[in-house]
Design an enzyme around this catalytic site. Structure first.
Site, PDB file in Angstrom:
ATOM      1  N   GLU A 156       1.676   3.737   3.109  1.00 32.45           N
ATOM      2  CA  GLU A 156       2.027   3.208   4.399  1.00 32.45           C
ATOM      3  C   GLU A 156       3.731   3.253   4.538  1.00 32.45           C
ATOM      4  OE1 GLU A 156      -0.110  -0.340   4.466  1.00 32.45           O
ATOM      5  OE2 GLU A 156      -1.997   0.779   4.315  1.00 32.45           O
ATOM      6  N   HIS A 207       1.004  -0.969   0.086  1.00 35.86           N
ATOM      7  CA  HIS A 207       0.034  -0.030  -0.007  1.00 35.86           C
ATOM      8  C   HIS A 207       0.963   1.123   0.032  1.00 35.86           C
ATOM      9  CE1 HIS A 207      -3.590  -2.315   1.643  1.00 35.86           C
ATOM     10  NE2 HIS A 207      -3.766  -2.106   0.160  1.00 35.86           N
ATOM     11  N   ALA A 208       0.819   1.926  -0.983  1.00 35.57           N
ATOM     12  CA  ALA A 208       1.684   3.109  -1.431  1.00 35.57           C
ATOM     13  C   ALA A 208       1.912   3.924  -0.070  1.00 35.57           C
ATOM     14  CB  ALA A 208       1.083   3.703  -2.497  1.00 35.57           C
ATOM     15  N   SER A 228       0.844  -0.081   7.559  1.00 39.55           N
ATOM     16  CA  SER A 228       0.507   0.627   8.727  1.00 39.55           C
ATOM     17  C   SER A 228      -0.646   1.382   8.433  1.00 39.55           C
ATOM     18  CB  SER A 228       1.698   1.697   8.571  1.00 39.55           C
ATOM     19  OG  SER A 228       1.578   2.920   9.188  1.00 39.55           O
ATOM     20  N   PHE A 229      -1.396   1.437   9.585  1.00 37.95           N
ATOM     21  CA  PHE A 229      -1.202   1.407  10.693  1.00 37.95           C
ATOM     22  C   PHE A 229      -1.949   0.778  11.531  1.00 37.95           C
ATOM     23  CE2 PHE A 229      -4.440   4.652  12.285  1.00 37.95           C
ATOM     24  CZ  PHE A 229      -4.877   4.946  11.141  1.00 37.95           C
ATOM     25  N   ASN A 231      -3.832  -5.248  -2.670  1.00 41.37           N
ATOM     26  CA  ASN A 231      -3.814  -6.314  -1.725  1.00 41.37           C
ATOM     27  C   ASN A 231      -5.435  -6.880  -1.685  1.00 41.37           C
ATOM     28  OD1 ASN A 231      -2.813  -7.757   0.364  1.00 41.37           O
ATOM     29  ND2 ASN A 231      -3.496  -6.354   2.017  1.00 41.37           N
ATOM     30  N   ARG A 232      -5.902  -6.616  -2.941  1.00 40.40           N
ATOM     31  CA  ARG A 232      -7.316  -7.249  -3.364  1.00 40.40           C
ATOM     32  C   ARG A 232      -7.218  -8.072  -4.690  1.00 40.40           C
ATOM     33  NH1 ARG A 232      -7.305  -5.678   1.015  1.00 40.40           N
ATOM     34  NH2 ARG A 232      -8.797  -4.496   2.394  1.00 40.40           N
ATOM     35  N   GLU A 259       0.288  -4.633  10.899  1.00 38.12           N
ATOM     36  CA  GLU A 259       0.000  -3.288  10.989  1.00 38.12           C
ATOM     37  C   GLU A 259       0.690  -2.364  11.854  1.00 38.12           C
ATOM     38  OE1 GLU A 259      -2.155  -1.819   8.914  1.00 38.12           O
ATOM     39  OE2 GLU A 259      -3.134  -3.342   7.825  1.00 38.12           O
ATOM     40  N   TYR A 263     -12.109  -6.339   9.299  1.00 39.62           N
ATOM     41  CA  TYR A 263     -13.213  -6.444   8.332  1.00 39.62           C
ATOM     42  C   TYR A 263     -12.991  -7.652   7.321  1.00 39.62           C
ATOM     43  CZ  TYR A 263      -9.739  -3.851   5.757  1.00 39.62           C
ATOM     44  OH  TYR A 263      -8.566  -3.320   5.189  1.00 39.62           O
TER      45      TYR A 263
HETATM   46 ZN   LIG Z   1      -1.981  -1.213   4.012  1.00 42.51          ZN
END
Ligand SMILES: [Zn+2]
Length: 452
Positions: free
Chosen positions: A188, A185-186, A311-312, A258-259, A386, A364
Site C-alpha cells: 500500500e 501492509h507492504a 490504501s485503498f 495487521n492480524r 484507507e 468485514y
Molecule cells: Zn492495508
C-alpha cells in the site's frame, strides 16, 4: 545512445520483475448475502486468492487470481451465484505501466531536487532506503523538534525507525501524543504520502504552530520494512511481512501484521501460513508488531490519537474489528465524520467521498488489528484510513500508484489528520483538567449598557 541503453535496461528489469504476475487477472465482484461471504472465504484458501479490496454494501470487491486458477475460480463464482466481471485481464501489463510512470517521476524529481533543503517533493514514491535517509536528514537538520528513534527491527533485521516530533522532547505530560504510521501492509505504497506530508507540515514547513507546540507526534513511515522492500523489488502485490519458518521449506512466507496484535487474536483471521491474512504463531509473534506495542505501552495514557494509514477504499474506519463498539463510539464517529468532511472538501472531483464507520460493519470482521490494539490500550481516538484508489487514465488502479496523485494524497489526508489532532488536543486537555483557552480563542463579550 546511453539514454537508449538505459531505457532498454529499465525495460528488461521491469519485464523480468513482474513475471510472476503474467496472466494473473483482477476480478470485480459483488456480494449479496452471508452465504456468498462464506463461499468467497472458502475460495480464498482454495485458489490462493489475493483480495485487493473487500466488497461493501455499496462497493464492489476486487480480487487477484493467478493464471492457473482463473478457469476454476470463474466457475466457482458462477456456482455460488456471485456476480463478477474481469477488471484487469493481465495484471503484469498494469504493473509495468506503474513502473514506467514511477521511474519517470523519480528521475524528474532527482533532477529537480535541491538537497540543501529538507523538504521532499511528493510527486513520486520513495523506497525504503530513501525514506530512511530522509528521516535521518530531518532529525539532523531540525534537532530541536525532530528525533529519529529506532523502535526495533524487522524479521530480516532492518531497523524500524520513527520520528518523534516535539518542542519539549516528549517530556511535557500535559501534551497528548498523536501517532501516525503507514506501510504496515507492504504493497500500500500510497500510504507513505500521508506520513511524509505530515513530517513536512510539522517540521519543515509548519503552518499551524500550535499543532507542533501543543501536541507531540510519533510518525512511522515504514511499519513493515521487509514487506515493503519485497514489494518494491520482487513481488508488487506483497502484503505481509517476510517471516519464514511457518511452513516446511518456506513454501509460504509472511504474517499479516495487521492480524498479529493481541486483541481478539485469531478470531477473525487465517491460521494458514499461505493465506494473505495469516495471523502468525501467536499474538505478537512478529518483531514488527512488538515495536508498536512497546511505543503504546511506553506512552500509555498519552497517545490520544492513533492513525494507521492504508490504501485503498476512501474509508475512515474505527473499531472494534468484531463489530463491538467502544464506549466513546459516538464521539469517535463524529471525529471521523469531521475528518472525512475536511478531506472531501479538497479531494479530487472524480474520487468518491469518504465513507466512515465501524470496520466490521463497513468491510468485514477482522481480529488482531493495530488500530484495535491501540484502542484497547488507552488510545481513545483510533482510526484506520484507507486512502482513495487513484486511477490513471480511468483504469482500475487499486493500491497501484499513479505518481501524479501522490502529492494530492498527502495534501488531502493532512486536512483530515489536522482536524483529528485538534480534537485530540482538546479531549486530552479536558481529561487532564487543563485550560482550553489557548486552543480556540473565545469570542469576546461586548460591553452592553441598558438605556433607560
Ligand atoms: Zn492495508
Amino acid at each position: 545512445m546511453i539514454q537508449v541503453i538505459g531505457f532498454i535496461v529499465i525495460l528488461i528489469v521491469v519485464s523480468a520483475k513482474h513475471e510472476i504476475y503474467d496472466g494473473a487477472s483482477v476480478y470485480e465482484f459483488e456480494i449479496k448475502n452471508e452465504l456468498q461471504v462464506k463461499s468467497l472465504r472458502e475460495l480464498e484458501d482454495k485458489y490462493y486468492l489475493d483480495v485487493w479490496s473487500h466488497p461493501g454494501p455499496t462497493r464492489p470487491g476486487y480480487v487477484l487470481v493467478q493464471r492457473t486458477w482463473r478457469g476454476d475460480f470463474e466457475s466457482s463464482l458462477k456456482k455460488a451465484g456471485i456476480k463478477h466481471k474481469l477488471a484487469v485481464k493481465n495484471v503484469r501489463g498494469l504493473l509495468e505501466q506503474e513502473d514506467l510512470l514511477l521511474t519517470q517521476a523519480a528521475k524528474l524529481s532527482q533532477n529537480n531536487m535541491n538537497y540543501t533543503v529538507a523538504g521532499l517533493p511528493l510527486g513520486r514514491i520513495y523506497n525504503f532506503d530513501e525514506i530512511e535517509n530522509y528521516i535521518e536528514r530531518i532529525s539532523r537538520m531540525y534537532p530541536k523538534v525532530a528525533t529519529m528513534v529506532k523502535g526495533g527491527h524487522s524479521f530480516e533485521h532492518r531497523p524500524i525507525h520513527y520520528l518523534r516530533i516535539s518542542t519539549t522532547d516528549f517530556r511535557d505530560e500535559s501534551k497528548p501524543i498523536v501517532y501516525v504510521q503507514s506501510l504496515l501492509h507492504a504493497r500500500e505504497w500510497l500510504s507513505q504520502a500521508a506520513t511524509l506530508y505530515a513530517i513536512e507540515k510539522l517540521v519543515v514547513n509548519p503552518e499551524e504552530h500550535n499543532l507542533v507546540s501543543d501536541v507531540d507526534w510519533i510518525i512511522m513511515p515504514v511499519a513493515n520494512p521487509d514487506g515493503f522492500v519485497y514489494s518494491t523489488f520482487t513481488a508488487r502485490s506483497w502484503r505481509k511481512n517476510r517471516a519464514k519458518g511457518y511452513k516446511i521449506g518456506n513454501v509460504c512466507v509472511g504474517v499479516d501484521l495487521n492480524r498479529n496484535y493481541d486483541v481478539n487474536w485469531g478470531t477473525a483471521s487465517s491460521s494458514s501460513p499461505c493465506s494473505e491474512t495469516f495471523h502468525g504463531r501467536h499474538a505478537f509473534s512478529e518483531p514488527e508488531t512488538i515495536v508498536t506495542k512497546k511505543i503504546l505501552h511506553k506512552y500509555k495514557g498519552r497517545v490520544e490519537m492513533f492513525l494507521d494509514i492504508h490504501s485503498f477504499g476512501s474509508l475512515i474506519l474505527f473499531g472494534y474489528g468484531n463489530g463491538a463498539l467502544p464506549p466513546n463510539a459516538f464521539m469517535t464517529n463524529l471525529v471521523a465524520q469531521q475528518m472525512a468532511t475536511a478531506i472531501d472538501a479538497v479531494k479530487l472531483r472524480e474520487n468518491p467521498a469518504y465513507t466512515v464507520g465501524n470496520s466490521a460493519m463497513l468491510l468485514y470482521p477482522a481480529s488482531g488489528c493495530a488500530a484495535d490494539y491501540a484502542l484497547a490500550n488507552g488510545s481513545p481516538l483510533t482510526f484506520t484510513f484507507e486512502l482513495p484508489g487513484y486511477k490513471h487514465n480511468g483504469s482500475m488502479a487499486g493500491f497501484l500508484v499513479d505518481p501524479a496523485f501522490v502529492d494530492q494524497a498527502g495534501y488531502e489526508t493532512w486536512e483530515g489528520i489536522k482536524i483529528g489532532a485538534r480534537y485530540a488536543l482538546q479531549s486530552y486537555r479536558k481529561k487532564k483538567g487543563l485550560a482550553l483557552d489557548a486552543l480556540a480563542p473565545k469570542p469576546k463579550r461586548r460591553t452592553f449598557k441598558f438605556k433607560h
